[in-house]
Design an enzyme around this catalytic site. Structure first.
Site, PDB file in Angstrom:
ATOM      1  N   ASP A   3       0.861  -1.197   0.000  1.00  0.00           N
ATOM      2  CA  ASP A   3       0.000   0.000   0.000  1.00  0.00           C
ATOM      3  C   ASP A   3       0.892   1.239   0.000  1.00  0.00           C
ATOM      4  O   ASP A   3       2.094   1.155   0.288  1.00  0.00           O
ATOM      5  CB  ASP A   3      -0.935   0.017   1.219  1.00  0.00           C
ATOM      6  N   GLU A  53      -0.013  -1.094   5.760  1.00  0.00           N
ATOM      7  CA  GLU A  53       1.059  -0.566   6.614  1.00  0.00           C
ATOM      8  C   GLU A  53       0.913   0.927   6.852  1.00  0.00           C
ATOM      9  O   GLU A  53       1.121   1.419   7.966  1.00  0.00           O
ATOM     10  CB  GLU A  53       2.427  -0.852   5.989  1.00  0.00           C
ATOM     11  N   GLU A  54       0.527   1.668   5.812  1.00  0.00           N
ATOM     12  CA  GLU A  54       0.431   3.118   5.958  1.00  0.00           C
ATOM     13  C   GLU A  54      -0.800   3.515   6.773  1.00  0.00           C
ATOM     14  O   GLU A  54      -1.068   4.692   6.982  1.00  0.00           O
ATOM     15  CB  GLU A  54       0.387   3.797   4.573  1.00  0.00           C
ATOM     16  N   HIS A  56     -23.392  29.991   8.651  1.00  0.00           N
ATOM     17  CA  HIS A  56     -22.992  31.271   8.063  1.00  0.00           C
ATOM     18  C   HIS A  56     -22.312  32.070   9.173  1.00  0.00           C
ATOM     19  O   HIS A  56     -22.924  32.322  10.229  1.00  0.00           O
ATOM     20  CB  HIS A  56     -24.268  31.971   7.567  1.00  0.00           C
ATOM     21  N   THR A 103     -16.961  31.694   3.882  1.00  0.00           N
ATOM     22  CA  THR A 103     -17.217  32.241   5.231  1.00  0.00           C
ATOM     23  C   THR A 103     -18.053  31.275   6.072  1.00  0.00           C
ATOM     24  O   THR A 103     -19.072  31.641   6.645  1.00  0.00           O
ATOM     25  CB  THR A 103     -17.923  33.601   5.135  1.00  0.00           C
ATOM     26  N   SER A 114       8.333   4.584  11.490  1.00  0.00           N
ATOM     27  CA  SER A 114       7.791   3.415  12.199  1.00  0.00           C
ATOM     28  C   SER A 114       7.413   2.331  11.201  1.00  0.00           C
ATOM     29  O   SER A 114       6.923   2.631  10.111  1.00  0.00           O
ATOM     30  CB  SER A 114       6.532   3.814  12.972  1.00  0.00           C
ATOM     31  N   HIS A 119       6.277   9.679   1.380  1.00  0.00           N
ATOM     32  CA  HIS A 119       5.102  10.353   1.968  1.00  0.00           C
ATOM     33  C   HIS A 119       4.925  11.785   1.430  1.00  0.00           C
ATOM     34  O   HIS A 119       3.969  12.450   1.800  1.00  0.00           O
ATOM     35  CB  HIS A 119       5.167  10.426   3.506  1.00  0.00           C
TER      36      HIS A 119
HETATM   37  N1  LIG Z   1       8.223   3.250   5.420  1.00  0.00           N
HETATM   38  C1  LIG Z   1       7.659   3.056   6.694  1.00  0.00           C
HETATM   39  C2  LIG Z   1       6.573   4.051   6.959  1.00  0.00           C
HETATM   40  O1  LIG Z   1       6.387   4.984   6.194  1.00  0.00           O
HETATM   41  N2  LIG Z   1       5.829   3.836   8.024  1.00  0.00           N
HETATM   42  C3  LIG Z   1       4.756   4.676   8.437  1.00  0.00           C
HETATM   43  C4  LIG Z   1       3.953   3.786   9.339  1.00  0.00           C
HETATM   44  C5  LIG Z   1       2.804   4.394  10.017  1.00  0.00           C
HETATM   45  C6  LIG Z   1       2.672   4.526  11.327  1.00  0.00           C
HETATM   46  N3  LIG Z   1       1.443   5.005  11.546  1.00  0.00           N
HETATM   47  C7  LIG Z   1       0.912   5.187  10.383  1.00  0.00           C
HETATM   48  N4  LIG Z   1       1.713   4.771   9.452  1.00  0.00           N
HETATM   49  C8  LIG Z   1       5.282   5.888   9.173  1.00  0.00           C
HETATM   50  O2  LIG Z   1       4.572   6.916   9.151  1.00  0.00           O
HETATM   51  O3  LIG Z   1       6.366   5.844   9.758  1.00  0.00           O
HETATM   52 ZN   LIG Z   2       6.984   1.995   4.117  1.00  0.00          ZN
HETATM   53 ZN   LIG Z   3       5.382   4.935   4.428  1.00  0.00          ZN
END
Ligand SMILES: NCC(=O)N[C@@H](Cc1c[nH]cn1)C(=O)O
Ligand SMILES: [Zn+2]
Ligand SMILES: [Zn+2]
Length: 475
Positions: free
Chosen positions: A99, A165-166, A227, A329, A416, A444
């Site tokens: 991902d 993972e992301e 508003h 606004t 991370s 990123h």
């Molecule tokens: N390449 C590793 C990476 O980009 N990890 C993300 C993992 C993460 C943690 N919380 C959400 N995504 C990072 O932001 O470090």
């Molecule tokens: Zn990564």
């Molecule tokens: Zn990443």
């Protein structure tokens, strides 16, 4: 040592255009895990990997993980694969993610983010090129180059590729714990290629990561957007409250204002004090990767410590707030602020969450607002620090010297990879982080790229690492 490597390297060079084509196919699948509308593409990317692995002769399967908690969305499958099952060979388990982070051309990209653009200077530009499609495909390419060169694959390879993972690796932890002594049972060590060199010249091997606790603060009041001419000055505004609360979390110099956070941080040891000077890292390369000179610290040691071993708190965005160009606004009726804390040894996830909740609740209370506020953690992943004194790291160091002609730096990472600690605990084996890309890749960010040199030499590095693993005595 590792005599067959020259033949392997030659094939990697011969197949380089084909490997770039494979990266082009992967980048073209917009597998953004955080956007519900893109979920079918994330699933498609998992299927693409499974099919490619099957064509290469690996035994590959998709493991479904059910629904994403709190939603109607199916989680993307985990791709599990095995290449070789020779009892006389070592087995290496590799992990990566398929991902990617969101990307729109309008964010400021020079090229279409989901079309791989090969620049004249060798940059392979596209979302996921360095994080983490290039490195994931590196393992597949290493298999193919061995086949083309007619060289016996030096180890059994177990692969685990995820699609969330992301977004905090939803669903993966249970699977890794479950398979630790089953699918992954014969793994002798683990290798993850999903981080970056500290600069652009010196390769590195990584033995530590920060953790990440990701939070939301929801503030609501009015029944609908209002508003500001009609209601401004006579109703409590959620944005006003949220900006105050978010602004109270952290100082412009990075100091975290939440009591009890810095008290959890492990003290610096005498050994550690001497560690930073020898690392190939300059403020100049940092400024290059930052794209400006707006660093908080002027010196290398403080900067490296801030990235590797100190917590940080970042404000990411506000859902529901007006963010388009122009001048609308409106008073938003409900806003959700997002921020995260990168955690380090010896911070504890639950304790940190409790401190955050207490601080945010008190900060909101001080506003005397009649709006309502909710604070919660979206996902939390632990920090990880391992010992680099292991044959796994020895093999990677030899491979790095063979491919790049220099000894690698031993580094920690500010980012991370939430599942790293789980792999270590579930398999009981050493985990190594072996990066392919460099500090200027812009993971990123807009214009993410992987240099062709890093991709091609990186494929050589992954293969060479496996050859040296096969030669290392156990320790
Ligand atoms: N390449 C590793 C990476 O980009 N990890 C993300 C993992 C993460 C943690 N919380 C959400 N995504 C990072 O932001 O470090
Ligand atoms: Zn990564
Ligand atoms: Zn990443």
């Amino acid at each position: 040592m590792a005599p067959q490597l020259d033949g392997y390297f030659k094939q990697v060079d011969t197949l380089s255009d084909h490997f770039i084509e494979r990266l082009r196919q992967a980048v073209a699948i917009p597998s953004v895990s955080s956007e519900p509308a893109r979920r079918p593409d994330v699933v498609r990317m998992g299927h693409y990997l499974r099919d490619q692995l099957t064509k290469l002769g690996a035994t590959a399967e998709l493991r479904e993980l059910g629904k994403q908690p709190g939603t109607d969305l199916n989680l993307p499958p985990i791709v599990l694969a095995r290449y070789g099952s020779d009892k006389n060979k070592r087995t290496i388990l590799v992990y990566g993610h398929y991902d990617v982070q969101p990307a729109e051309k309008s964010d400021g990209w020079d090229t279409e983010p989901f079309e791989l653009t090969v620049k004249e200077d060798g940059r392979l530009c596209g979302r996921g090129s360095t994080d983490d499609k290039g490195p994931v495909l590196g393992w597949l390419n290493a298999i193919e180059a061995h086949q083309a060169a007619g060289i016996d694959f030096p180890v059994n390879l177990l692969m685990c590729f995820e699609g969330m993972e992301e977004y905090g690796s939803e669903g993966l932890e249970d699977l890794v714990n479950e398979e630790g002594k089953k699918y992954f049972a014969d793994a002798d060590a683990v290798c993850i290629s999903d981080n970056y060199w500290l600069g652009t010249e010196r390769p590195c091997l990584t033995y530590g990561l920060r953790g990440c606790n990701y939070y939301s603060i929801e503030i609501s009041g009015p029944g609908a957007d209002l508003h500001s001419g009609v209601f401004g000055g006579l109703a409590h505004e959620p944005m006003t409250d949220l900006v105050r609360v978010m602004g109270s979390l952290v100082e412009p110099d990075g100091t975290i204002n939440i009591p009890g956070i810095k008290e959890q941080v492990a003290p610096v040891t005498a050994d550690e004090e001497g560690l930073y000077d020898g690392i190939a890292f300059t403020m100049e390369t940092l400024h290059e990767s930052l794209g400006s000179k707006t660093t908080i610290f002027e010196d290398k040691k403080k900067t490296l410590m801030a990235r590797w071993r100190m917590p940080s708190l970042s404000l990411h965005g506000i859902e529901g707030a007006f963010s388009a160009p122009g001048a609308k606004t409106v008073i938003p009726a409900k806003v959700i602020g997002k921020f995260s804390i990168r955690t380090v040894p010896n911070m504890e996830i639950e304790k940190t969450n409790d401190l955050v909740y207490k601080f945010v609740e008190e900060a909101f209370k001080k506003l005397n607002s009649k709006n309502t506020m909710k604070v919660y953690a979206q996902h939390c992943g632990n920090w990880w620090v391992a010992s680099p004194k292991h044959w796994n790291f020895e093999a990677a160091a030899k491979a790095t010297e063979r491919v790049w002609g220099v000894k690698p730096d031993f580094t920690r990472e500010g980012g991370s990879i939430p599942i790293t600690l789980t792999f270590q605990e579930a398999t009981g084996k050493n985990v190594l982080l072996l990066p392919m890309g460099s500090s200027t890749d812009g993971a990123h960010s807009i214009n993410e790229k992987l240099d062709k040199k890093n991709y091609i030499e990186g494929i050589k590095l992954l293969g060479a690492y496996l050859h040296y693993v096969a030669e290392e005595p156990m320790n």
